[in-house]
Each structure stands twice: as structure tokens, then as C-alpha cells.
Write a protein that holds these residues in place. Structure first.
Motif, PDB file in Angstrom:
ATOM      1  N   VAL A  84       0.857  -1.188   0.000  1.00 39.38           N
ATOM      2  CA  VAL A  84       0.000   0.000   0.000  1.00 39.38           C
ATOM      3  C   VAL A  84       0.890   1.234   0.000  1.00 39.38           C
ATOM      4  CG1 VAL A  84      -1.771   1.262   1.255  1.00 39.38           C
ATOM      5  CG2 VAL A  84      -1.806  -1.236   1.224  1.00 39.38           C
ATOM      6  N   ALA A  85       0.724   2.073  -1.015  1.00 37.91           N
ATOM      7  CA  ALA A  85       1.571   3.249  -1.192  1.00 37.91           C
ATOM      8  C   ALA A  85       0.799   4.275  -2.004  1.00 37.91           C
ATOM      9  CB  ALA A  85       2.869   2.852  -1.903  1.00 37.91           C
ATOM     10  N   PRO A  86       1.336   5.492  -2.126  1.00 35.13           N
ATOM     11  CA  PRO A  86       0.685   6.462  -3.006  1.00 35.13           C
ATOM     12  C   PRO A  86       0.644   5.965  -4.441  1.00 35.13           C
ATOM     13  CG  PRO A  86       2.232   7.552  -1.553  1.00 35.13           C
ATOM     14  CD  PRO A  86       2.476   6.080  -1.400  1.00 35.13           C
ATOM     15  N   SER A  87      -0.405   6.316  -5.146  1.00 38.86           N
ATOM     16  CA  SER A  87      -0.540   5.940  -6.555  1.00 38.86           C
ATOM     17  C   SER A  87       0.440   6.720  -7.406  1.00 38.86           C
ATOM     18  CB  SER A  87      -1.964   6.211  -7.029  1.00 38.86           C
ATOM     19  OG  SER A  87      -2.895   5.442  -6.317  1.00 38.86           O
ATOM     20  N   PRO A  88       0.747   6.232  -8.602  1.00 37.52           N
ATOM     21  CA  PRO A  88       1.598   7.005  -9.510  1.00 37.52           C
ATOM     22  C   PRO A  88       0.943   8.339  -9.863  1.00 37.52           C
ATOM     23  CG  PRO A  88       0.623   5.110 -10.628  1.00 37.52           C
ATOM     24  CD  PRO A  88       0.345   4.935  -9.175  1.00 37.52           C
ATOM     25  N   ALA A  89       1.758   9.266 -10.335  1.00 41.35           N
ATOM     26  CA  ALA A  89       1.277  10.634 -10.563  1.00 41.35           C
ATOM     27  C   ALA A  89       0.108  10.687 -11.528  1.00 41.35           C
ATOM     28  CB  ALA A  89       2.430  11.494 -11.074  1.00 41.35           C
ATOM     29  N   TRP A  90       0.160   9.870 -12.610  1.00 39.54           N
ATOM     30  CA  TRP A  90      -0.924   9.943 -13.602  1.00 39.54           C
ATOM     31  C   TRP A  90      -2.262   9.564 -12.980  1.00 39.54           C
ATOM     32  CZ3 TRP A  90      -4.074   5.870 -14.716  1.00 39.54           C
ATOM     33  CH2 TRP A  90      -3.634   4.586 -14.373  1.00 39.54           C
ATOM     34  N   LEU A  91      -2.245   8.557 -12.075  1.00 36.88           N
ATOM     35  CA  LEU A  91      -3.489   8.124 -11.459  1.00 36.88           C
ATOM     36  C   LEU A  91      -3.980   9.152 -10.443  1.00 36.88           C
ATOM     37  CD1 LEU A  91      -5.745   6.194 -10.933  1.00 36.88           C
ATOM     38  CD2 LEU A  91      -4.196   4.779  -9.560  1.00 36.88           C
ATOM     39  N   ARG A  92      -3.075   9.709  -9.638  1.00 40.45           N
ATOM     40  CA  ARG A  92      -3.493  10.732  -8.685  1.00 40.45           C
ATOM     41  C   ARG A  92      -4.053  11.942  -9.419  1.00 40.45           C
ATOM     42  NH1 ARG A  92       1.646   9.939  -6.702  1.00 40.45           N
ATOM     43  NH2 ARG A  92       2.170  12.154  -6.937  1.00 40.45           N
ATOM     44  N   TRP A  93      -3.372  12.339 -10.495  1.00 34.72           N
ATOM     45  CA  TRP A  93      -3.820  13.498 -11.276  1.00 34.72           C
ATOM     46  C   TRP A  93      -5.206  13.241 -11.880  1.00 34.72           C
ATOM     47  CZ3 TRP A  93       0.156  17.360 -12.355  1.00 34.72           C
ATOM     48  CH2 TRP A  93      -0.365  18.514 -12.948  1.00 34.72           C
TER      49      TRP A  93
END
Length: 824
Positions: free
Chosen positions: A233-242
Motif C-alpha cells: 500500500v503506497a501512493p498511486s503514480p502521478a498519472w493516477l493521482r492526477w
């Protein structure tokens, strides 16, 4: 719904239309684009930079001097973030002149004696998140120093569509459904995305990890589950967060973000459980027990209803099906094993649960409208593959599908003749079937003029031939259907409405209140007030009490009077203005032309009318309250007519005449102008009052506005005040109750002759010396030379002798012709 043009283009590589063209076509096809929003404006100068050196700030603790390479050029910026990567790490640099949302263009700044030319940006500054703990740190493989932001992160530039999705289009609540529509509109192929390859498979057996028991196939026809192990469990990649942030969803973690991505993409809500917190390794789908306690993900403790569908483990509920998960099963940073849920819950059940607990979620919003039950296995595979790709998990082979039989898809015929007739234009039949195929519908039996089309699980709104025709029309373009003005047959003239508005104004100034009543009544109510038989019956009435169009305004007013009295209101002064639906005028028919209901000339006439009802005490402030009587109704009737026509009106007794059966014969009256009846008034007959359960007497006024309008409005003329004083006399005559005041007044006028200017009844008395069945009528007479008004210069004063002679004739006539007795 927010939709991303960038995402739609990803799903449709062959789409070359601009965002404005797509928005226009969607709107014309019934998916209204209410607003268009540009994302990423002003961020063009942002570039990828590589950290070269980090030094502490010479005078400001907590700040550091970061030297970065922006592609053949180094520069130093002051940064306060704690997560600046070591030399070699990649960050995003906003050089001078960059317009940061909320901050404006960047300019050189002196910070503690050190000049900072630019900024290392965070997610908050780029609009990715409402707040952030540090700057954006990119993967080392993402772009060389100096690369433009939009080159390494295309998601950063986008056009968002704010689409008003109608309730019958649940497929349009996901980008996949929108892409399918766009492909049909622009005539391009659409291939739904499939699951990506799973890089790592687990050797664990699914049956050993979890079991699913579906005890309510009615409310949950399909429950699917899959498991992924060893996730991080970690932050999503930038494209998904964006992507999530610009579509209004807060990024949380890669596991939760994947379920939200699937929801926005396929319109299919999903839920991710921490498998280690699923007690007993068992999932049970069942109804809740009455009052069963459950704490939802928002931290609210709830008492469930026996109608609520819940997802349970071996010990109790873990989710409110289709609405919200439970607090104890949510994904945590320590989660390593994930159970994915993908199910179809029936719309009505989810709607009742969401309303009952006041929980409106993105999940319930979609389930209430109906998700694609046929896509459950496919969506589950895609989510599992994404979890393996973005969270590094190992997929457990297989999936569990606890389900009943799939619903039968409708098979709908489509006929070319019906298609052309309903749209009013000729549509090439091959083009029509091609449109349906592009929308994902299966054409079973092809033909040149008739086909059979099988519905689709993603389009629950298509069940009839008219639905297919609507799809063809909206995809081809509703603007291609020409406008044609229908032929208008002559109709009887209608009133302008001016008199109705004037009647309402006059009634209000006379102290009446307007009641807005239905034009629909019941035949029983019309029979009770002896109104003409109804001419129009309602095909789909609101209720049994609203089955025909009214031929009298009284039922609605009497219903309002009864309701007011039942609520304790005694003083009622109501009026209504509207149409009565009466038989068409006989003048519109001829022997040669038979009546036809569909012919406008044979439609019932809409006759504008006025009605009022009075009951209870008369409004007064200076004396004890007295109940209204027939003279209140008479006064309102005469005043209304005279104000609307500027003519003198008179009233006379009308017992037994046409249109007065609903009135008490002792007090029924009619209003006349030039001997033409324009209305009736009087006390309501006791039988009518009982039929409407009024609980007391009432007085009504009815005016025919059509007749009043036909008489025209007389222009008022000035009449000079007489120069000569009048000679007045009073006379009180005792007559039998069978003799009307109008008869007495007529005899007095005839006997007084031309010298009598006016005769006015001013008192009615019973009792005392007046015999039973008799009454005393007192009149005030004014005598004056008739030339006083027309030829004032030739007028003369009347002598007492002249007046006494005429008055003696009056007294004699009253006794001889009416059997009256003078009363001292």
C-alpha cells in the motif's frame, strides 16, 4: 458527471475531433455538456529537473538551497520541503514566469539574503491535492532533465466536460459508456479495454483463502470476488493521482485509488477489503437483522433495518451493500492481502437503503440507476490486474461468482416503416442497424426492412421499438429531423383572458381570496351541484376523484370550503376563475358534417367563468359579527358585473329557473343586464351542502364571463350634478312573502311616473305587528324634474303638491295591485 476528454481519447485512439466538437455532439445526442473546463492552463513552462546539490540556508533554519539541472542549465532555488531527494533525484521545477494557480506568475524572491529564481512544486500547487506534505518526487526513469511537464505527464493537460446525465442512462456514468457513445457519433470503431497481463501469480488456492455464500439472489443477483496477495500500500503514480483529483475524487492509496478508477471508468462500484480482517475467511450476503448495529466507513454507528442488504464476514456486517463499507474492513497502510468485491445489486434495494440512512455515495448513485450486470467478471479481472501492476501484488488464480441466472435480455423488433413514420423522415435502414451495432446492441435477424435487436446489459433503458428508434435519431442528430408546422383547423374564438384577469382583480378588491382548484373533478360532484354532464373523461386520472373535466367551478370551491371548516376556519370568502368544459356550440355543426371527436371543431367549448363562495361571519370591526346572507352574495354579484361592464345590473328572484337547482328556492337569484342573464347567486341548497359535507350553510355566486364579454364594456360618461335639490319620500309596505321586492319596486316606479328619479329598497322588517308570512319593505323615493339632468337650464323645482299627488298614486297602487298595507 465530470468526464475527461483525455481519457475518452485514450479509449478511442482513432478520435481526431476536438474537445468542443465532442461536447457539441454529445449535447445534440442527449448527453448535455453543461460546462467545459480547461485543466493545466499556465503550466506549460514547468520542466523536469535533476537535483545536483543540497545545502542548508545560511540564515533560515528549516530552509535549504537546492541546485537543480533543468537540462543543460543549473540554477538554485530555496526550498522548505523535507522530502527533497538526494542528488540524482527528479523533481518538477516551475521557472520564473510560471503562473501557479492561486499564486500568480513567479518572480525572483529574496529569502534570508538568498535569491530564489523558481520553485520546486508540490501536488497542492499544481492542483493535484488540497494539501501536500512535500514536493513532487518523480521516478528516475521519468523524462530527462529539461523535459516538459506535459511530455512526461500528459494527464496534466485536459478538458473536462460537466455532463448532465439523465436517470435512464446509467452507462453514461462511466468513461467507457461515454466513449461508446462518442464512437457511435463519429462513426469510429470502439474496442472495450481488456485486463492487462498479470506479472505474478500466487500459488495459494482461492478456496483456502475465502468462501462466499450469497443468501439473497433477489437483491444481489451476482457477487464476484477475487484475491491479490503481497500488495504494497503506497501512493498511486502521478498519472493516477492526477486523473482522480481532476475528476473530483481524493487520491488515498494505490489500492483504494484503483477501485475509484474502475468506478469512473466502467461506472462499476467496487470495494476492497483487508482480507486479514475478514473474520473466519468467509463472506455472506444477507439481509440485516432488525436493529442490527453497524459502523460505516464514515464513523457513524447505525441501527440497520430488516430491509437492508449487508455484506458480512463470519461474525457480522462489514459493508452496507452498494452504499458504503464498514470501518473495520477498510484498507490500511499495513494491508498485505486484498479481497476485491465486484457485484450487481438491484437498484430499488440500494435506493431504499441509501434513503433510509441518508447516505448518498458515488456507489449508491450508480447502483440506484442500474450498473452493467454483464460486465462484473470483466471488471473484476481488470481491477485484479491493476492491483498487481500498481501495488506489486501476486494474483490468486480464479474468481468466485456467487450468482443466480442472468436476466433475459429483451429481443426487440425494428421496422423500417415504423422508424420512418415515428421520425417523420426516411432513414436508410442499413444506416440505422449500423448505428445500433456501434452502440453495442446485437442485431440478430438482419433484413432490408425489418430486424430483431437484442438489448444489452449496459443499456437497461432499451426495451421497446421506440427506444431503438430514439437511439437512431439521437446518434444521427436530432437536428436532421425537419420542423413542420401542423395544419390548424378553424376553431371557435376564445376569450383573450383579459376579462378573467379583471374579474380576479375586482374580486380581490372586494375582499375575496382566490382558490386554485383542479380542472379535474368526479362525475358525482358534478351531479351533486346539478351541473351539465361531463364531456371529457381523463384516460389516466390522478385518482377516482379526478376523472372528468369540470362543467362547473363549484365542486373545487366547495371542497376548499369543507376543508377550511374541518380545520376550524369559519370565515370563508373564496373565488375561482377558470374554464368550464361544456358541449361544443351547435353552430359549429351542420347536417352534412357528422360529429367527430378528433376534429377540433367538435371539441368541448372552454367557457370562461367566475364563481365565489361565502360562509361564516361577515367581516366587521365596528359591530358584533353577523353571519353572511344572500344579500352579501347579491352585492358581490352586482358589483362584479357593474365593474366589468360599466353598465347598470339588476337582480331578481329566480327560483325554479334553469341553472338554479343547486340553490335554495327561497333565495335563488339571477343577475341581469338589459334583461340578459349573466349569472346567478343565492344560498346553497341543503342537499348540496350535505353532499359535500360542508357542516353549515353557504352562499355562492356564479358569473358567465363569456356572456359578460359579449355584452362589451360601456364607456363611463360624466353626469353633471343636478342644480335643483331633490324631494324625497319614504314608504313602507307590508306584503305577503310570495310578493317579491322586485314586484313592489316595479309597481312603485310605474305609479310614480317620470318625476321619480330613483327607488331604493333600504329596509326589510319581520315580526312585531307584521303578520306571519309577511314582511315590511321600506323604499326611499327621490322626485326631481327629469329635465334636471338633460336640460338643466329648463328644469324647475317640483312643488310639494305635485310630489304629494304622485306619491298618493304610489300608495294606492301598492295597496290595490299588491294587496299591501301601508306601515306607519
Amino acid at each position: 458527471m465530470l468526464a475527461s476528454y483525455f481519457w475518452i481519447k485514450q479509449l478511442l485512439p482513432a478520435l481526431h475531433a476536438s474537445a468542443s466538437e465532442v461536447a457539441s455532439r454529445l449535447t445534440r445526442a442527449g448527453l448535455e455538456v453543461e460546462a467545459v473546463q480547461e485543466v493545466g492552463l499556465g503550466l506549460d513552462p514547468i520542466v523536469v529537473a535533476e537535483v545536483r546539490a543540497i545545502e542548508p540556508h545560511p540564515s533560515k533554519s528549516g530552509l535549504r538551497l537546492v541546485t537543480v539541472d533543468r537540462g543543460g542549465q543549473t540554477q538554485r532555488v530555496v526550498c522548505g520541503a523535507s522530502n527533497v531527494p538526494a542528488p540524482g533525484g527528479r523533481v518538477l521545477l516551475a521557472p520564473l514566469g510560471t503562473v501557479i494557480p492561486g499564486l500568480g506568475p513567479l518572480t525572483p524572491r529574496e529569502i534570508g539574503g538568498v535569491s530564489s529564481e523558481g520553485m520546486l512544486v508540490s501536488e497542492e500547487e499544481l492542483g493535484l491535492a488540497n494539501e501536500s506534505d512535500g514536493i513532487i518526487v518523480l521516478d528516475a526513469k521519468v523524462g530527462a532533465p529539461g523535459s516538459k511537464l506535459f511530455d512526461v505527464l500528459p494527464e496534466a493537460r485536459d478538458t473536462l466536460f460537466h455532463i448532465g446525465v439523465t436517470p435512464n442512462r446509467p452507462d453514461a456514468l462511466g468513461h467507457l459508456g461515454l466513449a461508446r457513445d462518442v464512437a457511435a457519433l463519429f462513426g469510429i470503431d470502439f474496442v472495450p479495454p481488456g485486463p492487462g497481463a498479470v506479472a505474478r501469480w500466487s500459488r495459494e488456492s482461492l478456496d483456502q483463502l475465502i468462501s462466499v455464500e450469497n443468501l439473497d439472489l433477489e437483491r444481489c443477483p451476482h457477487y464476484g470476488a477475487a484475491v491479490v496477495l503481497d500488495v504494497s500500500v503506497a501512493p498511486s503514480p502521478a498519472w493516477l493521482r492526477w486523473r482522480l483529483h481532476k475528476l473530483g475524487v481524493r487520491p488515498i492509496s494505490n489500492v483504494v485509488d484503483i477501485t475509484n478508477l474502475v468506478l469512473l471508468g466502467f461506472g462499476q462500484p467496487m470495494h476492497a477489503f483487508d482480507l486479514d480482517r475478514v473474520r473466519g475467511g468467509r463472506i455472506v450476503v444477507r439481509r440485516a437483522g432488525p436493529g442490527e448495529p453497524f459502523t460505516t466507513l464514515d464513523g457513524v454507528a447505525r441501527s440497520l433495518d430488516a430491509d437492508d442488504l449487508v455484506i458480512c464476514d463470519a461474525e457480522g456486517p462489514t459493508a452496507l451493500a452498494g452504499v458504503m463499507g464498514g470501518q473495520d474492513s477498510e484498507i490500511r497502510d499495513t494491508t498485505r492481502r486484498v479481497l476485491l468485491e465486484c457485484a450487481y445489486f438491484t437498484p430499488r434495494g440500494v435506493r431504499r437503503t441509501a434513503r433510509r440512512h441518508a447516505l448518498g455515495t458515488e456507489s449508491s448513485f450508480r447502483f440506484e440507476r442500474g450498473v452493467d450486470w454483464g460486465a462484473v467478471p470483466h471488471v473484476l479481472e481488470i481491477a485484479r490486474a491493476l492491483l498487481c501492476e500498481l501495488a506489486g501484488g501476486a494474483a490468486v488464480k480464479g474468481a468466485i461468482h456467487a450468482k443466480g441466472p442472468d436476466p433475459a435480455l429483451p429481443v426487440v423488433p425494428l421496422r423500417s416503416q415504423r422508424l420512418n413514420a415515428l421520425l417523420g423522415i426516411d432513414v436508410p435502414f442499413a444506416e440505422a442497424t449500423a448505428v445500433l451495432r456501434r452502440l453495442g446492441l446485437e442485431v440478430l435477424r438482419d433484413g432490408s426492412t425489418e430486424v430483431e435487436v437484442r438489448g444489452a446489459s449496459h443499456r437497461p433503458d432499451i426495451t421497446r421499438e421506440a427506444d431503438l428508434i430514439e437511439e437512431v435519431a439521437r446518434v444521427r442528430g436530432l437536428d436532421l429531423i425537419p420542423s413542420k408546422i401542423p395544419a390548424i383547423l378553424p376553431q371557435p374564438p376564445r376569450t383573450s383572458g383579459k376579462l378573467e384577469r379583471a374579474a380576479a382583480t375586482h374580486a380581490t378588491t372586494l375582499g375575496l381570496s382566490e382558490a386554485l382548484t383542479y380542472s379535474f373533478v368526479s362525475p358525482r360532484e358534478l351531479e351533486a351541484v346539478f351541473a351539465p354532464a361531463p364531456q371529457v373523461r381523463i384516460v389516466n386520472p390522478l385518482s377516482e376523484a379526478r376523472t372528468v373535466m369540470r362543467t362547473s367551478l363549484l365542486p373545487g370551491l366547495l371542497e376548499a370550503l369543507g376543508r377550511a371548516r374541518r380545520h376550524g376556519e369559519e370565515a370563508v370568502r373564496l373565488f375561482a376563475v377558470g374554464s368550464r368544459f361544456l358541449p361544443a356550440s351547435e353552430e359549429t355543426h351542420s347536417v352534412a358534417r357528422p360529429r367527430r371527436p378528433e376534429d377540433p371543431r367538435d371539441l368541448p367549448g372552454e367557457r370562461p367563468s367566475f364563481a365565489a363562495v361565502l360562509a361564516g361571519p361577515r367581516p366587521t370591526h365596528l359591530a358584533a359579527p353577523e353571519k353572511v346572507d344572500v344579500f352579501d352574495a347579491k352585492g358581490i354579484a352586482l358589483e362584479m358585473v357593474e365593474r366589468m361592464t360599466h353598465r347598470g345590473a339588476r337582480a331578481r328572484h329566480a327560483a325554479g329557473s334553469e341553472g338554479t337547482r343547486h340553490l335554495h328556492p327561497r333565495g335563488a337569484g339571477e343577475v341581469l343586464i338589459d334583461d340578459r342573464r349573466v349569472g346567478v347567486f343565492g344560498p346553497l341548497h341543503p342537499d348540496v351542502a350535505d353532499a359535500f359535507d360542508l357542516g353549515g350553510e353557504a352562499f355562492v355566486v356564479e358569473l358567465d364571463l363569456a356572456v359578460i364579454e359579449s355584452l362589451g364594456q360601456r364607456t363611463p360618461r360624466h353626469r353633471a350634478m343636478p342644480r335643483l335639490p331633490p324631494v324625497t319620500r319614504d314608504v313602507a309596505v307590508v306584503v305577503h312573502d310570495d310578493v317579491t321586492a322586485e314586484q313592489v319596486e316595479g309597481v312603485i316606479r310605474e305609479a310614480a311616473g317620470e318625476l321619480c328619479e330613483s327607488v331604493t329598497l333600504f329596509d326589510v322588517f319581520r315580526g312585531g305587528a307584521v303578520p306571519d308570512d309577511h314582511r315590511s319593505l321600506a323604499f326611499h323615493l327621490i322626485y326631481r324634474d327629469p329635465k334636471a339632468a338633460s336640460e338643466p337650464d329648463k328644469a324647475r323645482m317640483l312643488t310639494d303638491r305635485e310630489v304629494d299627488q304622485r306619491h298618493a298614486q304610489v300608495l294606492a297602487a301598492a295597496g290595490q295591485r299588491l294587496g299591501g298595507q301601508l306601515r306607519a
